[in-house]
Design a protein around this motif. Structure first.
Motif, PDB file in Angstrom:
ATOM      1  N   ARG A  70       0.841  -1.191   0.000  1.00 13.58           N
ATOM      2  CA  ARG A  70       0.000   0.000   0.000  1.00 13.58           C
ATOM      3  C   ARG A  70       0.881   1.247   0.000  1.00 13.58           C
ATOM      4  NH1 ARG A  70      -3.478   0.540   5.322  1.00 13.58           N
ATOM      5  NH2 ARG A  70      -4.226  -1.497   4.608  1.00 13.58           N
ATOM      6  N   GLN A  85      -6.508  10.649  -6.655  1.00 10.03           N
ATOM      7  CA  GLN A  85      -7.961  10.472  -6.561  1.00 10.03           C
ATOM      8  C   GLN A  85      -8.353   9.034  -6.221  1.00 10.03           C
ATOM      9  OE1 GLN A  85     -10.170  12.888  -9.067  1.00 10.03           O
ATOM     10  NE2 GLN A  85     -11.911  12.492  -7.752  1.00 10.03           N
ATOM     11  N   ASP A  86      -7.586   8.065  -6.722  1.00  9.77           N
ATOM     12  CA  ASP A  86      -7.954   6.673  -6.453  1.00  9.77           C
ATOM     13  C   ASP A  86      -7.610   6.218  -5.035  1.00  9.77           C
ATOM     14  OD1 ASP A  86      -5.207   6.499  -6.636  1.00  9.77           O
ATOM     15  OD2 ASP A  86      -5.177   5.098  -8.315  1.00  9.77           O
ATOM     16  N   GLN A  87      -7.042   7.144  -4.233  1.00  8.40           N
ATOM     17  CA  GLN A  87      -6.755   6.818  -2.840  1.00  8.40           C
ATOM     18  C   GLN A  87      -7.730   7.478  -1.866  1.00  8.40           C
ATOM     19  OE1 GLN A  87      -2.629   7.640  -1.940  1.00  8.40           O
ATOM     20  NE2 GLN A  87      -1.872   6.436  -3.668  1.00  8.40           N
ATOM     21  N   PHE A  88      -8.695   8.216  -2.393  1.00  6.18           N
ATOM     22  CA  PHE A  88      -9.655   8.893  -1.517  1.00  6.18           C
ATOM     23  C   PHE A  88     -10.414   7.902  -0.638  1.00  6.18           C
ATOM     24  CE2 PHE A  88     -10.599  13.213  -3.742  1.00  6.18           C
ATOM     25  CZ  PHE A  88      -9.233  13.466  -3.817  1.00  6.18           C
ATOM     26  N   THR A  89     -10.862   6.801  -1.244  1.00  9.37           N
ATOM     27  CA  THR A  89     -11.699   5.850  -0.514  1.00  9.37           C
ATOM     28  C   THR A  89     -10.953   5.240   0.662  1.00  9.37           C
ATOM     29  OG1 THR A  89     -12.996   5.324  -2.482  1.00  9.37           O
ATOM     30  CG2 THR A  89     -13.043   3.735  -0.690  1.00  9.37           C
ATOM     31  N   ILE A  90      -9.714   4.823   0.434  1.00 12.34           N
ATOM     32  CA  ILE A  90      -8.961   4.202   1.528  1.00 12.34           C
ATOM     33  C   ILE A  90      -8.684   5.204   2.631  1.00 12.34           C
ATOM     34  CG2 ILE A  90      -6.693   4.576   0.441  1.00 12.34           C
ATOM     35  CD1 ILE A  90      -5.821   1.921   1.722  1.00 12.34           C
ATOM     36  N   TRP A  91      -8.453   6.485   2.276  1.00 12.37           N
ATOM     37  CA  TRP A  91      -8.226   7.493   3.315  1.00 12.37           C
ATOM     38  C   TRP A  91      -9.498   7.703   4.138  1.00 12.37           C
ATOM     39  CZ3 TRP A  91      -5.072   9.376   6.514  1.00 12.37           C
ATOM     40  CH2 TRP A  91      -5.262  10.614   7.116  1.00 12.37           C
ATOM     41  N   HIS A  92     -10.645   7.767   3.467  1.00 10.88           N
ATOM     42  CA  HIS A  92     -11.911   7.906   4.193  1.00 10.88           C
ATOM     43  C   HIS A  92     -12.122   6.716   5.123  1.00 10.88           C
ATOM     44  CE1 HIS A  92     -13.278  11.525   2.307  1.00 10.88           C
ATOM     45  NE2 HIS A  92     -13.313  11.002   1.090  1.00 10.88           N
ATOM     46  N   GLU A  93     -11.793   5.518   4.653  1.00 14.67           N
ATOM     47  CA  GLU A  93     -11.953   4.320   5.483  1.00 14.67           C
ATOM     48  C   GLU A  93     -11.027   4.363   6.697  1.00 14.67           C
ATOM     49  OE1 GLU A  93     -11.162   1.199   2.740  1.00 14.67           O
ATOM     50  OE2 GLU A  93     -13.197   1.200   1.869  1.00 14.67           O
TER      51      GLU A  93
END
Length: 226
Positions: free
Chosen positions: A22, A58-66
């Motif tokens: 990651r 942008q494709d890392q936004f979801t993992i940061w939110h999680e």
């Protein structure tokens, strides 16, 4: 009146040199993501940072939110999509601040989680006085420069290893980032230096940039010692 303070945390790493599965900004450091440690440092109340922008692919936004949900992060910050290079990512972060008329903005590597409040404060304060200020430390090792004939020694007393934060008067940094991107831009100081002399502030050897597995081990040891 004191100038408003802003921060842009650039975290666009992929973790290639780390050899991890990651991005390095999301690796765990004493049980929390590296980027969370960095964010917490900048948002200490005593520093009075008004707006903190975290720049991520942008494709890392979801993992940061999680991760923020998992660690119950309530630290205020804004997420902005990065660009094709660090230069483009900082420019995107600045675009979020375009409505601001004045202030000082710090640009900091998201994977420098051990930066001290003292270094952050000193760099902000120096930028308020000089327009542009950068944290840096003297090299500990001897340094040589390569040439066609071999190599030659450099006077290390005249050299500095550049760190972040790098702080600038907001309008100055905005003007600098309106210029075309050049291959010689290695950091924000190199973008600004044709417009404004760069004032150096004493950095900290503990303010390491996590790039390799060894850096993560050292960072954990330093955090445990605090």
């Amino acid at each position: 009146m004191p100038l408003s303070r802003f921060a842009i945390l650039v975290a666009g790493g992929t973790g290639t040199r780390m050899g991890a599965g990651r991005p390095k900004q999301f690796l765990e450091l004493l049980g929390e993501p590296v980027l969370l440690h960095t964010l917490r440092r900048f948002m200490e109340p005593a520093l009075s940072v008004q707006d903190c922008v975290v720049v991520l692919p942008q494709d890392q936004f979801t993992i940061w939110h999680e991760l923020c949900a998992r660690h119950s992060v309530s630290i205020p910050h804004t997420i902005v999509a990065g660009g094709h290079s660090r230069w483009a990512s900082v420019r995107n972060g600045l675009a979020h601040l375009q409505a601001q008329k004045a202030g000082v903005v710090a640009v900091h590597d998201g994977v420098r989680p051990l930066v001290s409040a003292a270094v952050i404060e000193a760099t902000y304060a120096a930028a308020e006085l000089h327009g542009a200020a950068v944290a840096a430390v003297p090299p500990k090792d001897s340094v040589r420069s390569l040439s066609q004939q071999g190599s030659y020694a450099l006077d290390r007393t005249r050299l500095r290893l550049v760190q972040t934060p790098q702080c600038f008067e907001l309008g100055l940094l905005q003007r600098a980032y309106q210029l075309p991107e050049l291959s010689t831009f290695t950091d924000d100081a190199s973008v600004v230096e044709d417009l404004q002399p760069i004032h150096l502030v004493n950095g900290d050897y503990r303010n390491l940039k996590i790039t390799t597995p060894e850096d993560l081990i050292l960072a954990e040891a330093l955090l445990r010692a605090q």
